[in-house]
Every structure is written in C-alpha cells, then in structure tokens.
Design an enzyme around this catalytic site. Sequence first.
Site, PDB file in Angstrom:
ATOM      1  N   ASP A  43       0.845  -1.186   0.000  1.00 52.28           N
ATOM      2  CA  ASP A  43       0.000   0.000   0.000  1.00 52.28           C
ATOM      3  C   ASP A  43       0.887   1.245   0.000  1.00 52.28           C
ATOM      4  OD1 ASP A  43      -2.845   1.111   0.444  1.00 52.28           O
ATOM      5  OD2 ASP A  43      -1.554   2.242   1.812  1.00 52.28           O
ATOM      6  N   TYR A  48       3.383   9.964   0.630  1.00 50.26           N
ATOM      7  CA  TYR A  48       4.312   9.353   1.588  1.00 50.26           C
ATOM      8  C   TYR A  48       5.770   9.676   1.222  1.00 50.26           C
ATOM      9  CZ  TYR A  48       0.172   6.515   2.793  1.00 50.26           C
ATOM     10  OH  TYR A  48      -1.089   6.088   3.140  1.00 50.26           O
ATOM     11  N   LYS A  77      -2.222   6.276  -4.205  1.00 54.50           N
ATOM     12  CA  LYS A  77      -3.308   7.225  -3.936  1.00 54.50           C
ATOM     13  C   LYS A  77      -3.030   8.606  -4.525  1.00 54.50           C
ATOM     14  CE  LYS A  77      -3.722   4.798   0.436  1.00 54.50           C
ATOM     15  NZ  LYS A  77      -2.319   4.578   0.808  1.00 54.50           N
ATOM     16  N   HIS A 110      -7.209   9.960  -2.136  1.00 53.00           N
ATOM     17  CA  HIS A 110      -6.663   9.817  -0.780  1.00 53.00           C
ATOM     18  C   HIS A 110      -7.583  10.414   0.293  1.00 53.00           C
ATOM     19  CE1 HIS A 110      -2.498   9.277   1.259  1.00 53.00           C
ATOM     20  NE2 HIS A 110      -3.456   9.015   2.109  1.00 53.00           N
TER      21      HIS A 110
END
Length: 315
Positions: A43, A48, A77, A110
């Site tokens: 994931d 990130y 996302k 997201h």
Amino acid sequence: MRYHEFKNGDRMPALGLGTWKAAPGEVGQAIEEAVRIGYRHFDCASIYGNEAEIGDTLQRLFKEGTVERDDLWITSKLWCNRHERGDVELAIEETLGHLQCEYLDLYLVHWPVALKHEVKSVSSGEDFLSLDEVPLSETWSAMEDVCERGLTRHIGVSNYSASKIAAHADARIFPEVNQVEMHPYLSQQGLVDYGSENGVFTTAYSPLGSKDRPEGMRSGDDPVLLEDETIRKIAERLGATPAQVLLAWALGRGTSAIPKSVNPGRMAENFAAASLELDAAAMGEINALDRARRYVTGTFWELPGSGYTVEELWS
Ligand code: A2P
C-alpha cells in the site's frame, strides 16, 4: 492468505504492507524483506514521499526474478492537490514513473479534500479549494478515465463516509474500495456493512493504532491499542502477540488490513497473523472495545477559512 475477489476475478491479498511513515532510506529494504517473507500486497501513496525508493527496489526484484509484477498487488493514492480533471492522469503517471510500473492494481482518492495545485501540505485556509470549485464527481470522472485507459486496474476512495460514496450512484465505475482508519477502538461496523451491501470492499489503515503517527496527530490521553488489556489477554490465551490478534480480528471480520512495519521480525509476525483464526468469543470481546476513537482525526483539514470541518468529513 485470504483474498478479496473483485467482480472481474482479480484477487487482492487481505494482508498488505503499509508504507505510510516508512522513511526513505528504510522503505526499500523493508519491501525487499517483505517480499521474502511472502507479502504480495503493498500500500503506497504519492504523499508518503517514498514511492521512488519502492520503485527502485521492485525493479531490482523483478530483474533478479525474485518476484513478478503480476504476482503483486500495488495500491497508490491521488494526493489532494491533484483533484482537478486535468491533473489526475499526470498524477498517476508520475506515481507509475516513481514505482517503475506500467499499471497499478488499485488507485484511490486519498481524501475527500481538494487543495490548490501548488500546495502539498497545508498551513492556512488559503491552501484549499472547495468541493464546489472541484467537486468529488469531477475527480472521480478523471479516476474512471485513467482506469479505462489501463493505468490502474481498479479505483476506489479513502477516508470517505458512506454518504460521500453513495453520491457516486451515477458513476460509470462505482468505487470498489474504501480505505479508512479501522481497528477495535474504531470498528465502524456501519461503514463495513454499507460496503458489503454496495460492493465496496473495506481496507483498514492504522490497524495497529499507528503509534508512530506524526506529533501533530497525538494528544496526551491517546489510548495505546497494542497495550489494550483485553487484546493482551486474548493474545496470551492463543499464544499469539497483540499485533497478531488485532490483524486476525480485521481479517476475520472480512476487511483487509495494511499494517506498517520496517522491522523484519515484526513484518514476519504480522504476516503470520493471516493464518490466525479467532473464535466467536474472541471476536465478540474485541467487538465490544469499540469507542469510536480516531487516531487520524482529520482536524488538520479544519484550518480557519478552509471550509472543511471534521463533522462534515466523517458524516
Ligand atoms: P515498526 O515499523 O518499527 O515495526 P499502523 O500499521 O497501525 O500504522 O502501526 C504502525 C506502528 O506499529 C509502527 O510504529 C510500527 O513500528 C509498529 N508495529 C508494526 N508491527 C508491530 C508489531 N507486530 N508489534 C508492535 N509494533 C508493531
């Protein structure tokens, strides 16, 4: 390993590795170790900030023949500053470039929150676009386009309430997954049920209570899920660890879970939870722990003038 089977027969392993908070410099090695342990579901997300390192590692593992792309399930996302129609395709192409993959298995919106193009993290109400300016339906229609172009095999949402998902009733592709914070302190049974009744599969993020969440997401009285007495006792009874009990609960109630770890021992421990079954008594005891307690509260979207409120977000 349990799988979630999509309408077209694609199967997503129920237990995946989360990469939120996996720092650059650590995440590549974690992915390599995870593949060795047996993880096949990863994931990821553009925000990130670690997709390029994940991509380098995956590319090496593909070249060495350790694993094949088709054997993996890769989710990413769309970040909030790419909600406008023309931005979605560029955003997924950038993510695919970083991950060095030709397609994603799953691409999620997201958050149901739109930011100005040049804003990655918010510092004032000026940073936001309203959902009147960029409706979620506009973003979703662009998500459908990238899915139909084959850049991702499935599309879904994250941090959406049932009513926000239901608003997609006329969409060409109804959201296939909703990824939300979910653990025994926030079991959200109503949202899971809404998903099962409407073909939206639920994935639990922060299934271990995200004790490494950023400082801004902490408050003094946060209960520590991994230290919960009921969880600890069930673990002791089963000869398992608290983390394994939390994950077995998530999988046992029919959701998927994406625990984050960068530690080989803990990654292996978490992966082994996929073979742990909880009996009805243990499931019942854990279900009774619900206290609607979010660790990721969404209050960071509530800046003065942003137009977004937590009440509206989760309603
Ligand atoms: P680490 O990466 O050092 O293993 P969540 O998935 O809910 O966001 O939780 C992630 C946090 O839980 C991280 O701090 C991670 O640390 C820690 N963690 C992951 N697996 C375990 C485990 N089996 N036991 C205890 N802590 C764990």
